[in-house]
Write a protein that holds these residues in place. Structure first.
Motif, PDB file in Angstrom:
ATOM      1  N   LEU A   1     -22.374 -46.231  -8.514  1.00 24.83           N
ATOM      2  CA  LEU A   1     -22.064 -45.617  -7.881  1.00 24.83           C
ATOM      3  C   LEU A   1     -22.260 -46.073  -6.430  1.00 24.83           C
ATOM      4  O   LEU A   1     -21.590 -45.610  -5.351  1.00 24.83           O
ATOM      5  CB  LEU A   1     -22.832 -44.437  -7.718  1.00 24.83           C
ATOM      6  N   SER A   2     -22.926 -47.075  -6.804  1.00 24.35           N
ATOM      7  CA  SER A   2     -23.700 -48.084  -5.067  1.00 24.35           C
ATOM      8  C   SER A   2     -22.694 -48.484  -5.079  1.00 24.35           C
ATOM      9  O   SER A   2     -22.603 -48.739  -3.640  1.00 24.35           O
ATOM     10  CB  SER A   2     -25.359 -48.521  -6.059  1.00 24.35           C
ATOM     11  N   TYR A   3     -22.377 -49.918  -5.912  1.00 24.60           N
ATOM     12  CA  TYR A   3     -20.757 -50.559  -5.660  1.00 24.60           C
ATOM     13  C   TYR A   3     -19.997 -49.810  -4.871  1.00 24.60           C
ATOM     14  O   TYR A   3     -19.710 -50.283  -3.756  1.00 24.60           O
ATOM     15  CB  TYR A   3     -20.932 -51.125  -6.436  1.00 24.60           C
ATOM     16  N   ALA A   4     -19.337 -48.444  -5.029  1.00 20.59           N
ATOM     17  CA  ALA A   4     -17.961 -47.778  -4.387  1.00 20.59           C
ATOM     18  C   ALA A   4     -18.779 -47.326  -3.371  1.00 20.59           C
ATOM     19  O   ALA A   4     -17.729 -47.142  -2.742  1.00 20.59           O
ATOM     20  CB  ALA A   4     -17.742 -46.736  -6.044  1.00 20.59           C
ATOM     21  N   PHE A   5     -19.420 -46.687  -2.865  1.00 14.10           N
ATOM     22  CA  PHE A   5     -20.203 -46.474  -2.096  1.00 14.10           C
ATOM     23  C   PHE A   5     -20.641 -47.124  -0.954  1.00 14.10           C
ATOM     24  O   PHE A   5     -21.415 -46.283  -0.167  1.00 14.10           O
ATOM     25  CB  PHE A   5     -20.276 -44.206  -2.282  1.00 14.10           C
ATOM     26  N   ASP A   6     -21.280 -47.831  -1.208  1.00 20.14           N
ATOM     27  CA  ASP A   6     -21.907 -49.141  -0.586  1.00 20.14           C
ATOM     28  C   ASP A   6     -23.669 -47.875  -0.236  1.00 20.14           C
ATOM     29  O   ASP A   6     -23.754 -47.864   0.670  1.00 20.14           O
ATOM     30  CB  ASP A   6     -21.174 -48.965   0.674  1.00 20.14           C
ATOM     31  N   LEU A   7     -24.566 -47.918  -1.079  1.00 20.42           N
ATOM     32  CA  LEU A   7     -25.307 -46.973  -1.535  1.00 20.42           C
ATOM     33  C   LEU A   7     -26.782 -48.485  -1.752  1.00 20.42           C
ATOM     34  O   LEU A   7     -26.146 -48.854  -2.842  1.00 20.42           O
ATOM     35  CB  LEU A   7     -25.652 -45.931  -1.795  1.00 20.42           C
TER      36      LEU A   7
END
Length: 283
Positions: A236-242
Protein backbone atom coordinates in the motif's frame (compact mmCIF):
# COMPACT_ATOMS: atom_id res chain seq x y z
CA UNK A 1 3.82 -5.05 -6.43
CA UNK A 2 5.44 -7.66 -8.68
CA UNK A 3 7.11 -4.97 -10.77
CA UNK A 4 8.57 -3.48 -7.58
CA UNK A 5 10.34 -6.77 -6.83
CA UNK A 6 12.88 -5.98 -9.56
CA UNK A 7 14.43 -3.47 -7.16
CA UNK A 8 16.93 -4.65 -4.53
CA UNK A 9 15.55 -2.27 -1.89
CA UNK A 10 12.04 -3.74 -2.23
CA UNK A 11 13.31 -7.33 -1.96
CA UNK A 12 15.30 -6.34 1.14
CA UNK A 13 12.22 -4.63 2.59
CA UNK A 14 10.07 -7.74 2.19
CA UNK A 15 12.76 -9.95 3.71
CA UNK A 16 13.16 -7.50 6.61
CA UNK A 17 9.41 -7.53 7.17
CA UNK A 18 9.31 -11.33 7.25
CA UNK A 19 12.29 -11.62 9.63
CA UNK A 20 10.90 -8.97 11.98
CA UNK A 21 7.43 -10.55 11.93
CA UNK A 22 8.81 -13.92 13.06
CA UNK A 23 10.50 -12.39 16.13
CA UNK A 24 7.48 -10.15 16.81
CA UNK A 25 5.09 -13.09 16.74
CA UNK A 26 7.17 -15.09 19.21
CA UNK A 27 8.16 -12.33 21.63
CA UNK A 28 4.88 -10.44 21.22
CA UNK A 29 3.06 -13.54 22.49
CA UNK A 30 4.98 -13.34 25.78
CA UNK A 31 4.44 -9.58 25.97
CA UNK A 32 0.67 -9.97 25.61
CA UNK A 33 0.35 -12.98 27.93
CA UNK A 34 2.52 -11.40 30.65
CA UNK A 35 0.82 -8.01 30.20
CA UNK A 36 4.11 -6.11 29.94
CA UNK A 37 3.27 -3.89 26.97
CA UNK A 38 4.21 -0.79 28.98
CA UNK A 39 7.66 -2.21 29.79
CA UNK A 40 8.17 -2.98 26.08
CA UNK A 41 7.30 0.62 25.22
CA UNK A 42 9.77 1.81 27.84
CA UNK A 43 12.54 -0.35 26.38
CA UNK A 44 11.77 0.91 22.85
CA UNK A 45 11.96 4.57 23.78
CA UNK A 46 14.96 4.16 26.10
CA UNK A 47 16.84 2.68 23.10
CA UNK A 48 16.96 6.19 21.66
CA UNK A 49 19.68 6.92 24.21
CA UNK A 50 21.87 4.35 22.46
CA UNK A 51 21.17 5.90 19.09
CA UNK A 52 22.33 9.26 20.46
CA UNK A 53 25.50 7.60 21.78
CA UNK A 54 26.14 6.13 18.33
CA UNK A 55 25.92 9.55 16.69
CA UNK A 56 27.98 11.28 19.38
CA UNK A 57 30.80 8.72 19.58
CA UNK A 58 30.76 8.00 15.81
CA UNK A 59 29.80 4.32 15.71
CA UNK A 60 26.81 2.49 14.22
CA UNK A 61 23.72 3.71 16.16
CA UNK A 62 22.19 0.22 15.88
CA UNK A 63 24.93 -1.19 18.14
CA UNK A 64 24.34 1.65 20.60
CA UNK A 65 20.61 0.92 20.56
CA UNK A 66 21.28 -2.79 21.25
CA UNK A 67 23.51 -2.00 24.26
CA UNK A 68 21.23 0.71 25.67
CA UNK A 69 18.02 -1.27 25.22
CA UNK A 70 19.56 -4.35 26.88
CA UNK A 71 20.62 -2.26 29.89
CA UNK A 72 17.20 -0.60 30.03
CA UNK A 73 15.43 -3.96 29.72
CA UNK A 74 17.44 -5.53 32.56
CA UNK A 75 16.92 -2.45 34.76
CA UNK A 76 13.16 -2.35 34.08
CA UNK A 77 12.88 -6.09 34.60
CA UNK A 78 14.69 -5.85 37.95
CA UNK A 79 12.51 -2.90 39.00
CA UNK A 80 9.37 -4.78 37.98
CA UNK A 81 10.39 -7.83 40.03
CA UNK A 82 11.96 -6.30 43.15
CA UNK A 83 11.08 -2.70 43.85
CA UNK A 84 8.30 -1.67 46.18
CA UNK A 85 7.79 1.57 44.25
CA UNK A 86 5.07 2.02 41.63
CA UNK A 87 6.45 0.11 38.63
CA UNK A 88 4.76 2.26 36.01
CA UNK A 89 6.23 5.44 37.51
CA UNK A 90 9.81 4.15 37.56
CA UNK A 91 9.55 2.69 34.05
CA UNK A 92 8.16 6.01 32.84
CA UNK A 93 11.16 7.77 34.40
CA UNK A 94 13.63 5.40 32.66
CA UNK A 95 11.69 5.83 29.39
CA UNK A 96 11.98 9.63 29.62
CA UNK A 97 15.66 9.62 30.71
CA UNK A 98 16.64 7.33 27.79
CA UNK A 99 14.90 9.59 25.27
CA UNK A 100 16.41 12.71 26.85
CA UNK A 101 19.96 11.31 26.81
CA UNK A 102 19.54 10.45 23.12
CA UNK A 103 18.16 13.88 22.20
CA UNK A 104 20.93 15.74 24.08
CA UNK A 105 23.71 13.62 22.53
CA UNK A 106 22.24 14.13 19.04
CA UNK A 107 22.08 17.88 19.72
CA UNK A 108 25.75 17.89 20.76
CA UNK A 109 26.81 15.99 17.63
CA UNK A 110 27.87 18.38 14.86
CA UNK A 111 26.61 17.99 11.30
CA UNK A 112 23.35 16.98 9.64
CA UNK A 113 21.84 13.66 10.82
CA UNK A 114 20.24 12.41 7.64
CA UNK A 115 19.27 8.97 8.95
CA UNK A 116 17.94 10.03 12.36
CA UNK A 117 14.32 10.13 11.18
CA UNK A 118 14.55 6.50 10.04
CA UNK A 119 15.16 5.34 13.63
CA UNK A 120 12.13 7.24 14.93
CA UNK A 121 9.61 6.48 12.18
CA UNK A 122 11.17 3.46 10.46
CA UNK A 123 12.67 3.10 7.02
CA UNK A 124 12.07 -0.43 5.83
CA UNK A 125 12.92 0.56 2.25
CA UNK A 126 16.45 1.51 3.33
CA UNK A 127 17.42 -1.72 5.11
CA UNK A 128 20.84 -2.79 3.77
CA UNK A 129 21.79 -6.42 3.19
CA UNK A 130 24.16 -6.53 6.20
CA UNK A 131 21.26 -5.58 8.53
CA UNK A 132 19.24 -8.47 7.09
CA UNK A 133 21.98 -10.79 8.36
CA UNK A 134 21.77 -9.08 11.77
CA UNK A 135 17.98 -9.60 11.78
CA UNK A 136 18.46 -13.26 10.85
CA UNK A 137 20.91 -13.65 13.75
CA UNK A 138 18.43 -12.07 16.18
CA UNK A 139 15.68 -14.38 14.89
CA UNK A 140 17.97 -17.36 15.47
CA UNK A 141 18.82 -16.17 18.99
CA UNK A 142 15.14 -15.59 19.87
CA UNK A 143 14.17 -19.03 18.54
CA UNK A 144 17.05 -20.64 20.49
CA UNK A 145 15.99 -18.92 23.74
CA UNK A 146 12.35 -19.99 23.34
CA UNK A 147 13.31 -23.55 22.32
CA UNK A 148 15.70 -24.00 25.27
CA UNK A 149 13.51 -22.35 27.94
CA UNK A 150 10.00 -22.93 26.56
CA UNK A 151 8.70 -24.78 29.66
CA UNK A 152 10.11 -22.16 32.01
CA UNK A 153 8.71 -19.27 29.93
CA UNK A 154 5.35 -21.05 29.77
CA UNK A 155 5.36 -21.50 33.55
CA UNK A 156 6.05 -17.86 34.43
CA UNK A 157 3.51 -16.70 31.83
CA UNK A 158 0.56 -18.66 33.21
CA UNK A 159 1.30 -19.60 36.83
CA UNK A 160 4.27 -17.95 38.52
CA UNK A 161 3.51 -19.56 41.90
CA UNK A 162 3.64 -23.03 40.31
CA UNK A 163 6.92 -22.05 38.63
CA UNK A 164 8.44 -21.06 42.00
CA UNK A 165 7.27 -24.33 43.59
CA UNK A 166 8.89 -26.25 40.71
CA UNK A 167 12.19 -24.41 41.42
CA UNK A 168 12.13 -22.48 38.14
CA UNK A 169 14.57 -19.55 38.40
CA UNK A 170 11.76 -17.06 37.84
CA UNK A 171 13.85 -13.89 38.14
CA UNK A 172 16.52 -15.17 35.74
CA UNK A 173 13.95 -16.35 33.16
CA UNK A 174 12.11 -13.04 33.43
CA UNK A 175 15.31 -11.05 32.78
CA UNK A 176 16.10 -13.38 29.86
CA UNK A 177 12.68 -12.56 28.41
CA UNK A 178 13.37 -8.84 28.91
CA UNK A 179 16.64 -9.22 26.99
CA UNK A 180 14.85 -10.99 24.12
CA UNK A 181 12.29 -8.17 24.02
CA UNK A 182 15.13 -5.62 23.84
CA UNK A 183 16.77 -7.36 20.87
CA UNK A 184 13.42 -7.65 19.06
CA UNK A 185 12.66 -3.97 19.66
CA UNK A 186 15.97 -2.91 18.09
CA UNK A 187 15.29 -5.15 15.09
CA UNK A 188 11.82 -3.63 14.65
CA UNK A 189 13.24 -0.12 14.85
CA UNK A 190 14.26 -0.18 11.17
CA UNK A 191 10.82 -1.34 10.03
CA UNK A 192 8.30 0.83 11.89
CA UNK A 193 10.49 3.10 14.04
CA UNK A 194 10.86 3.35 17.81
CA UNK A 195 7.65 5.36 18.19
CA UNK A 196 5.44 2.61 16.72
CA UNK A 197 7.29 -0.49 17.92
CA UNK A 198 4.66 -1.36 20.54
CA UNK A 199 1.92 -1.63 17.91
CA UNK A 200 3.62 -4.25 15.74
CA UNK A 201 4.87 -6.13 18.81
CA UNK A 202 1.43 -6.48 20.38
CA UNK A 203 -1.35 -6.34 17.76
CA UNK A 204 -0.62 -9.62 15.87
CA UNK A 205 -0.18 -11.45 19.19
CA UNK A 206 -3.34 -9.86 20.61
CA UNK A 207 -5.33 -11.07 17.59
CA UNK A 208 -3.89 -14.54 18.04
CA UNK A 209 -4.86 -14.47 21.73
CA UNK A 210 -8.48 -13.77 20.74
CA UNK A 211 -8.78 -16.97 18.72
CA UNK A 212 -6.30 -19.54 20.05
CA UNK A 213 -5.24 -20.48 23.58
CA UNK A 214 -2.24 -22.78 23.02
CA UNK A 215 0.95 -20.71 23.22
CA UNK A 216 2.89 -22.32 20.35
CA UNK A 217 -0.12 -21.95 18.03
CA UNK A 218 -0.49 -18.35 19.15
CA UNK A 219 3.15 -17.68 18.20
CA UNK A 220 2.64 -19.18 14.73
CA UNK A 221 -0.60 -17.22 14.17
CA UNK A 222 0.99 -13.96 15.38
CA UNK A 223 4.06 -14.43 13.14
CA UNK A 224 1.84 -15.21 10.12
CA UNK A 225 -0.36 -12.18 10.76
CA UNK A 226 2.73 -10.01 11.18
CA UNK A 227 4.01 -11.10 7.75
CA UNK A 228 0.59 -10.41 6.16
CA UNK A 229 0.35 -6.95 7.78
CA UNK A 230 3.91 -6.01 6.88
CA UNK A 231 3.75 -7.11 3.23
CA UNK A 232 0.27 -5.57 2.75
CA UNK A 233 1.35 -2.31 4.37
CA UNK A 234 4.50 -2.27 2.25
CA UNK A 235 2.48 -2.77 -0.93
CA UNK A 236 0.00 0.00 0.00
CA UNK A 237 2.83 2.42 0.83
CA UNK A 238 4.45 1.66 -2.54
CA UNK A 239 1.18 1.97 -4.49
CA UNK A 240 0.03 5.22 -2.85
CA UNK A 241 3.43 6.77 -2.00
CA UNK A 242 2.85 6.70 1.78
CA UNK A 243 5.20 6.36 4.74
CA UNK A 244 5.82 2.61 5.01
CA UNK A 245 6.06 2.27 8.81
CA UNK A 246 2.84 4.16 9.51
CA UNK A 247 1.02 2.29 6.72
CA UNK A 248 2.07 -1.09 8.15
CA UNK A 249 0.81 -0.06 11.60
CA UNK A 250 -2.52 1.16 10.18
CA UNK A 251 -3.00 -2.17 8.38
CA UNK A 252 -2.26 -4.02 11.64
CA UNK A 253 -4.64 -1.71 13.51
CA UNK A 254 -7.36 -2.37 10.93
CA UNK A 255 -6.80 -6.12 11.30
CA UNK A 256 -7.01 -5.89 15.10
CA UNK A 257 -10.23 -3.83 14.98
CA UNK A 258 -11.79 -6.23 12.46
CA UNK A 259 -10.84 -9.24 14.57
CA UNK A 260 -12.27 -7.57 17.68
CA UNK A 261 -15.57 -6.89 15.88
CA UNK A 262 -15.83 -10.43 14.50
CA UNK A 263 -15.04 -11.90 17.93
CA UNK A 264 -17.74 -9.75 19.53
CA UNK A 265 -20.33 -10.83 16.94
CA UNK A 266 -19.26 -14.45 17.38
CA UNK A 267 -19.75 -14.26 21.15
CA UNK A 268 -23.17 -12.63 20.79
CA UNK A 269 -24.24 -15.27 18.27
CA UNK A 270 -22.90 -18.10 20.45
CA UNK A 271 -24.68 -16.66 23.55
CA UNK A 272 -28.00 -16.35 21.65
CA UNK A 273 -27.77 -19.92 20.35
CA UNK A 274 -26.99 -21.19 23.87
CA UNK A 275 -30.00 -19.35 25.28
CA UNK A 276 -32.27 -20.74 22.54
CA UNK A 277 -30.99 -24.27 23.18
CA UNK A 278 -31.56 -23.85 26.92
CA UNK A 279 -35.13 -22.59 26.37
CA UNK A 280 -35.93 -25.53 24.08
CA UNK A 281 -34.54 -27.96 26.66
CA UNK A 282 -36.93 -26.60 29.35
CA UNK A 283 -40.05 -26.90 27.16
Amino acid sequence: MLEALQFDFMRNAILAGILVSIACGIIGTFVVLNRIVFISGGIAHAAYGGIGMGYFFRFNPVYGAIAFSLLAALAMGWVHRHTQQRTDTIIGVMWAIGMSVGIILVDLTPGYKATLRSYLFGSILAVPTQELWLMLAVDGLVLAIVWLFYKELLAISFDETFAIIRNVPVDGIYLLLMSAIALTVVMMMRVVGLIMVIALLTMPAAIGNQWVKEMKTMMVVASGLGIVFTVTGLWLSYAFDLTSGATIILVAGGGYTLSLAIKSLYRQSHRRLSQEASQQAHR
